[in-house]
Design a protein around this motif. Structure first.
Motif, PDB file in Angstrom:
ATOM      1  N   LYS A  50       0.853  -1.180   0.000  1.00 18.15           N
ATOM      2  CA  LYS A  50       0.000   0.000   0.000  1.00 18.15           C
ATOM      3  C   LYS A  50       0.897   1.241   0.000  1.00 18.15           C
ATOM      4  O   LYS A  50       1.694   1.437  -0.898  1.00 18.15           O
ATOM      5  CB  LYS A  50      -0.946  -0.029   1.199  1.00 18.15           C
ATOM      6  N   ASN A  51       0.791   2.077   1.043  1.00 14.71           N
ATOM      7  CA  ASN A  51       1.556   3.328   1.047  1.00 14.71           C
ATOM      8  C   ASN A  51       2.694   3.332   2.057  1.00 14.71           C
ATOM      9  O   ASN A  51       3.242   4.376   2.373  1.00 14.71           O
ATOM     10  CB  ASN A  51       0.620   4.510   1.357  1.00 14.71           C
ATOM     11  N   GLN A  76      -1.440   9.241   0.314  1.00 15.49           N
ATOM     12  CA  GLN A  76      -1.955   8.214   1.214  1.00 15.49           C
ATOM     13  C   GLN A  76      -1.237   8.226   2.562  1.00 15.49           C
ATOM     14  O   GLN A  76      -1.818   7.847   3.576  1.00 15.49           O
ATOM     15  CB  GLN A  76      -1.835   6.835   0.549  1.00 15.49           C
ATOM     16  N   THR A  80      -3.123   8.217   6.147  1.00 17.38           N
ATOM     17  CA  THR A  80      -2.801   7.260   7.211  1.00 17.38           C
ATOM     18  C   THR A  80      -2.537   7.998   8.522  1.00 17.38           C
ATOM     19  O   THR A  80      -3.020   7.610   9.585  1.00 17.38           O
ATOM     20  CB  THR A  80      -1.563   6.422   6.828  1.00 17.38           C
ATOM     21  N   ALA A 106      -2.368   0.070   8.352  1.00 18.96           N
ATOM     22  CA  ALA A 106      -1.372   0.223   7.285  1.00 18.96           C
ATOM     23  C   ALA A 106      -0.441  -0.981   7.193  1.00 18.96           C
ATOM     24  O   ALA A 106      -0.020  -1.374   6.107  1.00 18.96           O
ATOM     25  CB  ALA A 106      -0.555   1.490   7.525  1.00 18.96           C
ATOM     26  N   MET A 114      -4.170  -8.592  -0.576  1.00 15.46           N
ATOM     27  CA  MET A 114      -4.865  -7.651  -1.444  1.00 15.46           C
ATOM     28  C   MET A 114      -5.032  -8.292  -2.812  1.00 15.46           C
ATOM     29  O   MET A 114      -4.163  -9.026  -3.284  1.00 15.46           O
ATOM     30  CB  MET A 114      -4.038  -6.368  -1.620  1.00 15.46           C
ATOM     31  N   ASP A 137      -3.793   4.467  -6.204  1.00 13.97           N
ATOM     32  CA  ASP A 137      -2.843   3.356  -6.285  1.00 13.97           C
ATOM     33  C   ASP A 137      -1.567   3.765  -5.570  1.00 13.97           C
ATOM     34  O   ASP A 137      -0.595   4.179  -6.177  1.00 13.97           O
ATOM     35  CB  ASP A 137      -2.552   3.047  -7.764  1.00 13.97           C
ATOM     36  N   VAL A 139       1.031   2.492  -3.948  1.00 17.07           N
ATOM     37  CA  VAL A 139       2.281   1.767  -3.765  1.00 17.07           C
ATOM     38  C   VAL A 139       3.467   2.631  -4.188  1.00 17.07           C
ATOM     39  O   VAL A 139       3.451   3.257  -5.241  1.00 17.07           O
ATOM     40  CB  VAL A 139       2.273   0.449  -4.582  1.00 17.07           C
ATOM     41  N   ARG A 153       2.667  -6.444  -3.581  1.00 17.90           N
ATOM     42  CA  ARG A 153       1.377  -5.826  -3.849  1.00 17.90           C
ATOM     43  C   ARG A 153       0.232  -6.603  -3.219  1.00 17.90           C
ATOM     44  O   ARG A 153      -0.843  -6.049  -2.987  1.00 17.90           O
ATOM     45  CB  ARG A 153       1.148  -5.712  -5.358  1.00 17.90           C
ATOM     46  N   SER A 156       0.428  -8.248   3.051  1.00 24.06           N
ATOM     47  CA  SER A 156       0.613  -7.117   3.950  1.00 24.06           C
ATOM     48  C   SER A 156       2.083  -6.914   4.307  1.00 24.06           C
ATOM     49  O   SER A 156       2.903  -7.828   4.204  1.00 24.06           O
ATOM     50  CB  SER A 156      -0.192  -7.327   5.237  1.00 24.06           C
TER      51      SER A 156
END
Length: 333
Positions: A50-51, A76, A80, A106, A114, A137, A139, A153, A156
Motif C-alpha cells: 500500500k503506502n 496516502q 494514514t 497500514a 490484497m 494506487d 504503492v 502488492r 501485507s
C-alpha cells in the motif's frame, strides 16, 4: 526510583542514520549502507505494501528493520497519519486495548492479502502524475523490486517482514532484531512490535529493542500497559496529547536544546508510562534559546530560513536532526 533501561548511544545513532536514509531511493540507501559496513549482498531487503515501506539489513550480530516516514509526495501517507480513530484490538488472550486505526491497518496482519491490480510504470510518469496516481494506487514504486512485485502488492507489510525475518533467524538464530523509524516510520515500528506481541510471533525471541524518533502517540493506556513489556523500553517519543491517546509506551528519551539526553522510564512495578514534561511553546523557532542561537553560524542558510518560517518543533522533527543530536549529545546521569 525507576530503573533506567539499557541504552546504547552508538546503537541509537546508527538507527537514527538508518531512519534518515529510509527517505532516499533504494539505490542511495544501498550505497550508503554498503559504505557503512552493512551486509548488503545477502541481507538487504526492501519491503512495500500500500503506502508504507521498510527495509531490513544486517551488521555483525544485529538485524535492523527500518520503517520509512511520510513521503511528501504520497497523499496516502497523510491519510494514514490523519486517521486518528481508535480501533479495538484483540488477541487469543483477550482484549488488548485501542490503537491508532491508520497506523494499525497500514501494516496489515499475517493473513492480510490484497487482490492484484494492474501496475503502472513510474518511469513514464511525471511527478505530478505520480502524486495524482497515489490517490487510487498508493504503492511506492521506489521500494518495489521486480522479482517481488506480486508479493509486495498482494501481501501485507507485516506478513512480508515476519516471513522474511523468520527465515533469516532460522539461518542466524543468534541475531538480535532492532526495529526503528522516524515519524510515521516510528509509529509503524512500534505497531510492528505490537503486532508481534499480539500474534505471539517467534521473532519476539530475537527482539533486542525498539528505538523510534519523533514518534506520535499510538494507543490508549490499556494497550500501552498490556502489550509492551521490558523488551520494548528503548523508545524515543514526543507529541502533544489528543483524543483518548495515552503517553506512548516504553522509555521517553528526551534531547533538550543543549543536546543533553534525558531518560523518562516507565514505572518499574506497573510498566505504565511516566507522564512526560510539557513542551514550552514560548520558544518559537528555537531562536529564543541560547543553545540554538550559538549553533546558527554552523548551520546552512536554508536551515536558518526554516527556523525563521517554521515553529521550532517542526525544525526539531526533521530526520536529519536526530543523528546530529545523538552524535553531539551527552547522556545525563
Amino acid at each position: 526510583m525507576a530503573h533506567k533501561p539499557e541504552y546504547s548511544k552508538s546503537l541509537a545513532y546508527m538507527m537514527s542514520v538508518a531512519s534518515k536514509l529510509s527517505y532516499e531511493d533504494i539505490q542511495v540507501i544501498a550505497y550508503e549502507l554498503d559504505k557503512g559496513g552493512f551486509d548488503m549482498k545477502s541481507s538487504f531487503k526492501p519491503f512495500a505494501f500500500k503506502n508504507v515501506c521498510a527495509y531490513s539489513v544486517d551488521k555483525d550480530d544485529i538485524t535492523l528493520l527500518v520503517f520509512r516516514g511520510s513521503n511528501p509526495l504520497n497523499v496516502q501517507n497523510y491519510l494514514t497519519n490523519l486517521d486518528i480513530r481508535l480501533a479495538d484490538v484483540y488477541a487469543a488472550r483477550g482484549y488488548l486495548g485501542k490503537v491508532h486505526k491508520g497506523y494499525w491497518e497500514a501494516l496489515g496482519g499475517p493473513d492480510c492479502e490484497m487482490s492484484s491490480r494492474t501496475t503502472l510504470t513510474l518511469s513514464k510518469m511525471s511527478r505530478w502524475k505520480e502524486w495524482a496516481r497515489q490517490l487510487v494506487d498508493p504503492v511506492d514504486y521506489r521500494f518495489l523490486s521486480t522479482l517481488d512485485r506480486d508479493l509486495q502488492r498482494n501481501h501485507s507489510l507485516y506478513s512480508q517482514i515476519e516471513t522474511h525475518l523468520l527465515d533469516r533467524m532460522k539461518l542466524f538464530p543468534n541475531k538480535r532484531l532492532f526495529v526503528t523509524g522516524h515519524s510515521l516510520g516510528a509509529a509503524l515500528a512500534t505497531m510492528f512490535a505490537a503486532k508481534l506481541a499480539q500474534h505471539n510471533s517467534l521473532l519476539l525471541q530475537n527482539l533486542g529493542g525498539v528505538y523510534t524518533f519523533g514518534q506520535p502517540k499510538l494507543c490508549d493506556e490499556r494497550f500501552s500497559r498490556v502489550v509492551f513489556d521490558r523488551k520494548l523500553t528503548n523508545v524515543f517519543t514526543r507529541l502533544p496529547s489528543y483524543s483518548e491517546y495515552s503517553t506512548p509506551p516504553g522509555t521517553l528519551v528526551f534531547i533538550d536544546s543543549a543536546y543533553n539526553i534525558h531518560f523518562f522510564p516507565p514505572d518499574q512495578y506497573t510498566n505504565e508510562p511516566v507522564p512526560v514534561p510539557l513542551i514550552s511553546y514560548l520558544h518559537s523557532s528555537g531562536l529564543l534559546d541560547a543553545h540554538v542561537v550559538s549553533r546558527l553560524p554552523k548551520e546552512s542558510l536554508i536551515r536558518i530560513v526554516y527556523r525563521l518560517l517554521a515553529p521550532y518543533m517542526i525544525n526539531d522533527h526533521f530526520a536529519s536532526e536526530y543523528p546530529n543530536c545523538l552524535k553531539n549529545g551527552n547522556i545525563v546521569k
